[in-house]
Design a protein around this motif. Structure first.
Motif, short mmCIF file in Angstrom:
data_model
loop_
_atom_site.label_atom_id
_atom_site.label_comp_id
_atom_site.label_asym_id
_atom_site.label_seq_id
_atom_site.Cartn_x
_atom_site.Cartn_y
_atom_site.Cartn_z
N UNK A 4 0.84 -1.20 0.00
CA UNK A 4 0.00 0.00 0.00
C UNK A 4 0.87 1.25 0.00
N UNK A 5 1.98 1.21 0.75
CA UNK A 5 2.91 2.35 0.74
C UNK A 5 3.37 2.62 -0.69
N UNK A 16 0.82 9.42 -6.04
CA UNK A 16 1.28 10.79 -5.84
C UNK A 16 2.33 11.21 -6.87
N UNK A 17 2.62 10.33 -7.79
CA UNK A 17 3.59 10.66 -8.83
C UNK A 17 5.03 10.51 -8.40
N UNK A 72 -3.54 8.08 5.78
CA UNK A 72 -2.47 8.85 6.42
C UNK A 72 -1.43 9.29 5.40
N UNK A 73 -1.06 8.37 4.52
CA UNK A 73 -0.06 8.71 3.50
C UNK A 73 -0.59 9.75 2.52
N UNK A 74 -1.83 9.59 2.09
CA UNK A 74 -2.41 10.55 1.15
C UNK A 74 -2.53 11.94 1.79
N UNK A 75 -2.97 11.96 3.03
CA UNK A 75 -3.08 13.25 3.71
C UNK A 75 -1.71 13.88 3.96
N UNK A 76 -0.70 13.04 4.15
CA UNK A 76 0.65 13.56 4.35
C UNK A 76 1.10 14.39 3.15
N UNK A 114 -7.35 2.18 -5.35
CA UNK A 114 -6.57 3.32 -5.87
C UNK A 114 -7.41 4.60 -5.91
N UNK A 115 -6.76 5.72 -5.66
CA UNK A 115 -7.44 7.02 -5.71
C UNK A 115 -6.51 8.05 -6.33
N UNK A 116 -7.09 9.11 -6.81
CA UNK A 116 -6.28 10.23 -7.27
C UNK A 116 -5.83 11.03 -6.06
N UNK A 117 -4.74 11.80 -6.19
CA UNK A 117 -4.27 12.60 -5.05
C UNK A 117 -5.36 13.53 -4.52
#
Length: 552
Positions: free
Chosen positions: A8-9, A16-17, A141-145, A174-177
């Motif tokens: 997932x990481x 996030x590219x 958490x990672x996306x919000x970071x 999966x999601x977009x940023x």
């Protein structure tokens, strides 16, 4: 689809590219590194000699590209070794994501092997941090970071993940940023008010900082300067926004700023501060700073308004957005008398020891005259840093990378590695001092491993130059622990690392070495013996004003 936490990481990084990360593996990070092995065709990992070097490399990567830097580490000492790099990014508002792995959740709080509460340690030096001990929280958490690191005033975010979470499986979608929160909205009446103030000003000056770089406001700033005929000065974080040959460019402001910049601000009737925080190295005496002027401050961070200097007018918002709204209201004008007065402030200051065989300004002039306008300069902290800020012929944003707020010795080599990896088509010059270089010269092995053509120029005066200078001027020449006299043979050490090294005592030797270095496909060190009595001038002492400026 069901994925492990470590997978997932990787997936969120790809969302996030991110295609480049820096780091160092360890026990609690093994699952993440195992997944990284499977994702190696999409995400390239660069291992450094030390986690601090990895953090600085991620920082240099971010500063030179405008992207978000990413660094990995294991728990305990691996995570704490990132702290200086995180703090450096925090002080200079650099978007950085630090992903650390901690011991398993059932071992937290038991003084387990290599257990440290890194979220507790980094709370004061991150925009936000996360402790993830539930796999259902990981992706968010990672996306919000990434969102938090890049919205508003940019900065570092840390995500600490327990080892058991990296091994668990969970349904991943999966999601977009995530969209960034909108920038603060400003009032049109405030824009009109400050435009009126600018229009009636007789002696205006623009003082700008890193916020102009972060917002990408270079074009709008230049339009304001040209339309309203206003001179400008800047902090180290904004070197390169205005070309060094631009007649509106007064040079660096503050403790080691130019006579023209400091004198202009002292005589101005209006100071327009854009994306800058009036640090104690600029407003050395806050009560006297720009004491004849009204001050307009534009900043995206409301906490900076009236923090260090009392402000007359303020707009909280993104600098570029504010300037776009402001420009139509600013009248085209000429300040001929003021510009003539400012030009008269330009003053030649003796910058080198008379009779010296190798002078700092001559070294930097040689570097600039033999490289192009896209060259990236990275520095450590100290005298060499200030000489570089003063003398490098700055042309573009994102081309001068230095630790401004924290003043981190040892920052430069890691930052240069990150910048070179991010910009393989550009020349990267690392300017350092012998004191700073000894802190992280171990990153030479990283430059050699990845064959990075970084040219390191060492200003070797065998003292801790800036502290030595202060001891000379203010401490009765009590040189307590600043005279190093180290016997390091940089050319031989370079050979041991597997790179080319030169030793220079004259300008002719440096010119020959530098021209040869430009032809070498790989890292190079050039050691330059300079006089320990060389000074960074001008200099305004702490608490002083232009009246206390030391120019000789």
């Amino acid at each position: 689809m069901k994925l492990t936490g470590s997978q997932i990481v990787m997936e969120v990084l790809l969302e996030q590219g991110v295609d480049t990360v820096f780091g160092y593996p360890g026990g609690t990070a093994l699952n993440v590194y195992d997944s990284l092995y499977d994702y190696s065709k999409k995400i390239t990992h660069y291992i450094t000699a030390h986690e601090q070097g990895a953090a600085h490399a991620a920082d240099g990567y971010a500063r030179s590209t405008g992207k978000t830097g990413v660094v990995f580490s294991t728990s305990g000492p691996g995570a704490t070794n990132l702290v200086t790099g995180i703090a450096t990014a925090y002080m200079d508002s650099v978007p950085l994501i630090a992903i650390t792995c901690n011991v398993s959740d059932n071992m937290i709080g038991r003084d387990s092997f290599q257990e440290v509460s890194i979220t507790g340690v980094t709370l004061p030096i991150t925009k936000h941090n996360y402790f993830v001990n539930r796999i259902d929280d990981l992706a968010d958490a990672l996306r919000n970071a990434f969102r938090i690191a890049n919205e508003g005033r940019k900065g570092p975010v840390l995500v600490d993940i327990t080892k058991d979470v990296t091994a668990m499986k969970y349904d991943f979608e999966p999601r977009t940023p995530l969209p960034l929160s909108p920038n603060p909205k400003f009032n049109e009446k405030d824009i009109e008010e400050i435009a009126d103030i600018i229009n009636i000003s007789k002696r205006p000056v623009v003082y700008f900082g890193g916020g102009v770089v972060s917002s990408g406001a270079q074009d709008e700033l230049l339009e304001l300067l040209n339309k309203a005929d206003i001179p400008a000065t800047y902090t180290m974080m904004a070197a390169g926004v205005i070309d060094y040959e631009n007649p509106k460019n007064l040079g660096l402001i503050g403790m080691h700023g130019t006579v023209a910049a400091n004198k202009t601000v002292d005589e101005a009737d209006l100071v327009i501060a854009l994306g800058t925080r009036f640090s104690d190295r600029v407003a050395l005496n806050p009560n006297r700073f720009a004491h004849k002027a009204a001050i307009i401050q534009v900043d995206i961070d409301a906490s900076e308004i009236n923090k260090n200097v009392n402000i007359n007018y303020s707009v909280i918002g993104d600098v570029r957005e504010v300037l776009k709204a402001l420009l139509p209201h600013v009248k085209a004008t000429k300040h001929t008398e003021w510009i003539d007065q400012v030009t008269a402030y330009q003053k030649t200051v003796r910058v080198d020891m008379p009779g010296a065989k190798l002078r700092p300004k001559e070294i930097i002039d040689t570097i600039c005259d033999n490289t192009d306008k896209e060259t990236i300069y990275c520095t450590d902290a100290g005298q060499h840093q200030m000489w570089a800020a003063q003398y490098v012929k700055h042309h573009n944003m994102h081309r001068f990378i230095t630790s401004g707020g924290l003043g981190t010795m040892g920052f430069g080599y890691g930052a240069a590695i990150g910048a070179q990896i991010a910009n393989p088509d550009k020349r990267v010059i690392h300017i350092t001092g012998d004191g700073s270089f000894h802190m992280n010269m171990n990153e030479a092995c990283t430059a050699v491993t990845y064959n990075l053509p970084i040219i390191t120029v060492i200003f070797d005066n065998r003292v801790l130059g800036m502290v030595y200078q202060w001891q000379t001027v203010f401490y009765n020449k009590h040189y307590s622990q600043t005279i190093l006299n180290r016997k390091t043979d940089y050319a031989k050490v370079a050979e041991g690392f597997g790179l080319k090294g030169y030793d220079c005592s004259t300008l002719e030797e440096f010119e020959a070495a530098f021209k040869e270095a430009l032809t070498i496909n790989g890292p190079v060190w050039i050691n330059c013996h300079i006089d320990k009595e060389e000074r960074v001038l001008p200099m305004i002492p702490n608490g002083g004003t232009i009246d206390n400026m030391i120019v000789d």
